[in-house]
Design an enzyme around this catalytic site. Structure first.
Site, mmCIF file in Angstrom:
data_model
loop_
_atom_site.group_PDB
_atom_site.id
_atom_site.type_symbol
_atom_site.label_atom_id
_atom_site.label_comp_id
_atom_site.label_asym_id
_atom_site.label_seq_id
_atom_site.Cartn_x
_atom_site.Cartn_y
_atom_site.Cartn_z
ATOM 1 N N GLY A 31 -6.487 -110.863 9.778
ATOM 2 C CA GLY A 31 -6.353 -111.802 10.894
ATOM 3 C C GLY A 31 -5.215 -111.444 11.826
ATOM 4 C CG LEU A 33 -8.375 -110.668 14.461
ATOM 5 C CD1 LEU A 33 -9.877 -110.873 14.694
ATOM 6 C CD2 LEU A 33 -8.144 -109.634 13.360
ATOM 7 C CG HIS A 37 -7.245 -106.319 14.256
ATOM 8 N ND1 HIS A 37 -6.072 -106.898 14.667
ATOM 9 C CD2 HIS A 37 -7.044 -105.936 12.976
ATOM 10 C CE1 HIS A 37 -5.196 -106.880 13.675
ATOM 11 N NE2 HIS A 37 -5.748 -106.287 12.644
ATOM 12 C CG ASP A 152 -2.255 -99.853 8.749
ATOM 13 O OD1 ASP A 152 -1.036 -100.041 8.647
ATOM 14 O OD2 ASP A 152 -3.007 -100.639 9.347
ATOM 15 C CB SER A 187 1.554 -103.449 14.550
ATOM 16 O OG SER A 187 1.912 -104.128 13.373
HETATM 17 O O1 PAF Z 1 -5.209 -103.226 7.163
HETATM 18 C C1 PAF Z 1 -5.300 -104.399 6.764
HETATM 19 O O2 PAF Z 1 -5.314 -105.363 7.551
HETATM 20 C C2 PAF Z 1 -5.397 -104.674 5.270
HETATM 21 O O3 PAF Z 1 -4.600 -103.802 4.543
HETATM 22 C C3 PAF Z 1 -6.847 -104.666 4.748
HETATM 23 C C4 PAF Z 1 -7.488 -103.298 4.883
HETATM 24 C C5 PAF Z 1 -7.669 -105.695 5.507
HETATM 25 C C6 PAF Z 1 -6.858 -105.037 3.263
HETATM 26 O O4 PAF Z 1 -6.323 -106.298 3.037
#
Ligand code: PAF
Length: 281
Positions: A31, A33, A37, A152, A187
């Site tokens: 979330g 977002l 995302h 990430d 982020s």
């Molecule tokens: O990248 C993220 O937001 C989290 O690490 C994930 C992949 C949703 C797992 O909880």
């Protein structure tokens, strides 16, 4: 967009789509977002007929000293963004649904080597939590493809390795990092930065770009890493790590490697920021 929180409802919808022969893409999130995302959802549309997103703030991936209670929760705004991006189904389970026996009695997935250094060292248990929840979500959603942001970078390598090692029939699609104009990687943690700290934070990516440039003519990795750390610390941030590594194994790079990734993490105000740059030599 349909929103479900129970696994039975989720499985019913997935199986109905499967019977119609539809291809399913999955975008797991915690979330809060942002445009990064939403770019994952846009990428997912290129690979599948139906898009499933999840929002679950996973307690298992928070290290003992990290406060899950402070993690930003913005469900209403998140839903609006997912609807605008034409998401078909949103899964929003609670911790009781994902970990009904509690975290202590939960089976887990651990991916060795790639989980160990860098963020794995600074955040003990973090990648065990990530691989366990992603494995569980994969088993529930059973997607054909799943999209993950390259911001990430280590997480993407951990998930890719898990999928390969455990023969999961899922294609992992890494998606390029979205950046602010300053170069700062987008982020959820940028919300913790003041306007002034946002300016300082851009030094992280600026220094990494400097380092990437140096690598074209200089193979003294230790000296370069030390100089990069000095630049980051001089900006007012505190370097957690900055490393020149092999892009796939994440082992320290050798002079013969030509597929390189620069990985870095630094503290800026209340935020711990991470970034990476891939370099082909
Ligand atoms: O990248 C993220 O937001 C989290 O690490 C994930 C992949 C949703 C797992 O909880």
């Amino acid at each position: 967009m349909k929103t479900v929180s129970q696994t039975t409802e989720l499985r019913q919808q997935i199986s109905a789509w499967r019977k119609q022969g539809l291809k399913i893409a999955f975008v797991p999130t915690m979330g809060n977002l942002h445009a990064g995302h939403i770019s994952l959802v846009a990428e997912a549309h290129k690979h599948a007929d139906k898009i499933v997103a999840s929002i679950f703030i996973n307690p298992m991936q928070f290290a003992a000293n990290e406060d899950i209670g402070n993690y930003p929760r913005t469900m209403d705004a998140d839903k609006k963004k997912l609807i605008a991006a034409n998401t078909d189904l949103l899964f929003t389970p609670t911790a009781d649904i994902i970990y009904p026996k509690g975290l202590d009695k939960q089976s887990y997935v651990e991916v060795p080597n790639v989980s160990d250094g860098y963020c794995g060292e600074s955040r003990p248990g973090h990648f065990r939590g990530v691989s366990t929840v992603v494995c569980k979500l994969f088993n529930l959603v059973q997607p054909d493809v799943a999209c993950f942001g390259l911001k990430d970078y280590q997480q993407v390598q951990v998930i890719q390795t898990m999928v390969e090692d455990l023969s999961m029939p899922i294609e992992i699609i890494p998606v390029a990092t979205m950046r602010e104009q300053s170069g700062l990687a987008m982020s959820s943690r940028n919300n913790y930065l003041t306007a002034e700290e946002k300016v300082t934070a851009a030094t992280l990516n600026k220094t990494m770009r400097w380092l990437a440039e140096q690598l074209k003519s200089n193979k003294d990795f230790s000296a370069l890493m030390a100089q990069a750390k000095e630049k980051i610390d001089a900006s007012g941030m505190k370097t957690d790590y900055i490393h020149i590594s092999h892009a796939r194994t994440l082992n320290p790079a050798t002079a013969d490697d030509n597929d390189i990734v620069i990985l870095a993490a630094a503290h800026c105000g209340k935020a711990r920021l991470i970034d990476n740059i891939q370099v082909k030599l």
